[in-house]
Design an enzyme around this catalytic site. Sequence first.
Site, PDB file in Angstrom:
ATOM      1  N   CYS A   2      35.790 112.273  20.244  1.00 46.84           N
ATOM      2  CA  CYS A   2      36.887 111.362  19.944  1.00 46.84           C
ATOM      3  C   CYS A   2      37.449 111.728  18.570  1.00 46.84           C
ATOM      4  CB  CYS A   2      36.401 109.929  19.920  1.00 46.84           C
ATOM      5  SG  CYS A   2      35.289 109.528  21.265  1.00 46.84           S
ATOM      6  N   ASN A 102      32.239 108.454  16.327  1.00 48.87           N
ATOM      7  CA  ASN A 102      32.185 109.563  17.283  1.00 48.87           C
ATOM      8  C   ASN A 102      30.723 109.941  17.450  1.00 48.87           C
ATOM      9  OD1 ASN A 102      34.908 109.651  17.172  1.00 48.87           O
ATOM     10  ND2 ASN A 102      35.055 111.577  16.050  1.00 48.87           N
ATOM     11  N   GLU A 493      42.977 133.974  38.040  1.00 45.37           N
ATOM     12  CA  GLU A 493      43.755 132.839  37.535  1.00 45.37           C
ATOM     13  C   GLU A 493      44.581 133.195  36.319  1.00 45.37           C
ATOM     14  OE1 GLU A 493      41.601 128.600  37.880  1.00 45.37           O
ATOM     15  OE2 GLU A 493      40.392 130.081  36.846  1.00 45.37           O
TER      16      GLU A 493
HETATM   17  C1  G6P Z   1      42.511 123.063  39.600  1.00 47.86           C
HETATM   18  C2  G6P Z   1      42.145 123.772  38.305  1.00 47.86           C
HETATM   19  C3  G6P Z   1      40.753 124.397  38.410  1.00 47.86           C
HETATM   20  C4  G6P Z   1      39.738 123.336  38.805  1.00 47.86           C
HETATM   21  C5  G6P Z   1      40.148 122.620  40.098  1.00 47.86           C
HETATM   22  C6  G6P Z   1      39.279 121.411  40.344  1.00 47.86           C
HETATM   23  O1  G6P Z   1      42.717 123.989  40.602  1.00 47.86           O
HETATM   24  O2  G6P Z   1      43.094 124.780  38.006  1.00 47.86           O
HETATM   25  O3  G6P Z   1      40.375 124.960  37.158  1.00 47.86           O
HETATM   26  O4  G6P Z   1      38.491 123.929  38.964  1.00 47.86           O
HETATM   27  O5  G6P Z   1      41.483 122.144  39.988  1.00 47.86           O
HETATM   28  O6  G6P Z   1      39.523 120.489  39.341  1.00 47.86           O
HETATM   29  P1  G6P Z   1      38.546 119.305  38.964  1.00 47.86           P
HETATM   30  O7  G6P Z   1      39.260 118.564  37.869  1.00 47.86           O
HETATM   31  O8  G6P Z   1      38.381 118.477  40.210  1.00 47.86           O
HETATM   32  O9  G6P Z   1      37.261 119.910  38.515  1.00 47.86           O
END
Ligand code: G6P
Length: 613
Positions: A2, A102, A493
């Site tokens: 935080c 924090n 990615e």
């Molecule tokens: C998106 C992001 C990924 C992530 C996935 C699941 O595709 O680009 O990096 O792993 O969502 O997201 P979450 O928030 O459910 O872990």
Amino acid sequence: MCGIVGYVGPKQAVNVLIEGLKRLEYRGYDSSGLCVCTEGKLNVAKTPGRISNLEERIAGNKSIIAGTIGIAHTRWATHGAPTEENAHPHTSTDGKIALVHNGIIENYSTLKQYLEGKGYAFASQTDTEVLVHLISEFYGDGAGNLEQAVQMALAEVSGTYGLAVICSDEPDKIVVARRGSPLILGVGNGEYVVASDASAILEHTANVIYLNDNEMAVVSREGVRTLTIDNVPITKEVKQIEWSLEQIAKGGYEHFMLKEIMEQPESARQAITGRLDMREMRVVLGGLASVGREMAKIRRIVLTSCGTAWHAGLVGEFLFEDLAKVPTEVEYASEFRYRNPIIDEGTAVVVISQSGETADTLAAVREAKEKGAFTLGIVNVVGSTIARETDAGVYLHAGPEIGVASTKAFTSQILVEILMAMALGRRRYMSQQTMERYIRELDAIPDKIKTVLKQSDHIRDIAKQFIDRENWLFLGRGYHYPIALEGALKLKEISYIHAEGLPAAEMKHGPIALINDGMPAVFVAPRCGTYDKIIGNIEEIRARKGKTIVVATEGDHEIEKFTDHVIYVPDAPVPLQPLLTVVPLQLLAYHAAVLRGCNVDKPRNLAKSVTVE
Ligand code: G6P
């Protein structure tokens, strides 16, 4: 994770506090609050949501606007949902003391019991609130002043803190202290700004004092007095901040993704803090305490998630079967919901999500609940929809992850799975001896990650050599197969290079046709049960003129005979190895993307949180 800011000086505190909070908002932003002292009275305002909500709340509040001393906080929830009651500052029952904090107070339940026994009523679910009551208790009983009361309270506390406290009886001072969470004092011209992060200070002054762990300061209109939390006066040097505001937000790194990769020793520590009982040698998961009976009934686990979190699920399949001997399956959340999954009594559906908002994962939770499953969440964002809708869960405490490509959340997801598997395993087959071994090994993981991170330059040199190749393979066996998938995903990615992750032995059933002169193949091959087999797979690639990069165990010099490049990681028990082997692959993807000039933090076509199907 935080943010804290405090001000004392001639200006209206509220403006400095709000500006400071906005600067800190990138660190956590689910709720915020401030307290300003005006004419010997503390005035508090708090709200869930972004800082702009807080601004609206205080607009026109004359007593807040008039004050020239105050403290403020932007929260990234750990204990308790992001509600108004749980937002900081927390105040003592008599309204005389206010505190922002924090970190995590590990022994808060014991302290809470003690304080409740003395008649204190709690207004929030936070661990922080015990601190303010404890300080108030000592203030009213023996302490000569605020700093002494803070010292007496801190002597009772285990855990981490960066904190700032004000008291209406001593209306010209802010007492701050630090252990494990940063705290910086900005020394201006007749004014002082305290903050958890230099970004909230820099607008006012570049002269700062950095507090170290177990140090505190009394900041008043007359100046700053520094001392240890055991009351020994100390002299601190005033230093100059040399970073720009943008550099500070990124912790001095070029990108959030690199910052988050580098933060993993800290985020890993946060995931296990307070959960490894080193005295009793057991795992303590507060988030599962209320569902002990359901946990005992688990006969089968279905892990479901998307993207990187799905890879964490694949690692989890090995973990729950190895450590807890519970049959486990993994399913893409998007598939799970449409296949009429079999859920019977004894099936626990464990969902993994950094954001806690991914639409497919949320739909999977709802589908599972509809079918009567017991649902558990492994989530980073406290109070997110998935966290709220699952029956119980364990938070990652990894702090905000801003880079779109998930890194630190992944290692924390695996850590939480390990903790859950150990807790389940202990109820079943795991011996106390094995438990103790894993606890010690887990405790050593943050430092081992640090060792891996030191090889960033070496990894960049490797990336440089392959930067023009458009096709890569990532291969691993067993626990390392999901890591190969994650390595390939990271590279795709952010660098837009085509990469495929495979179980190494599957390569010969098709993908081997792709290998050509100079094609890079990354092997995840630390010392484990399938080590000899994977050497064979490495040779298959080299025989076809492919180039190999192997992630291997420190000290394994034999491997150098078989490969073009090696990246070493420290040894660890096999179930813990993914926590180390994934780190070089994150760095490899990062450097490849930077070398190709890609927008690392915001890759094309991707979103951090995918809230559509
Ligand atoms: C998106 C992001 C990924 C992530 C996935 C699941 O595709 O680009 O990096 O792993 O969502 O997201 P979450 O928030 O459910 O872990």
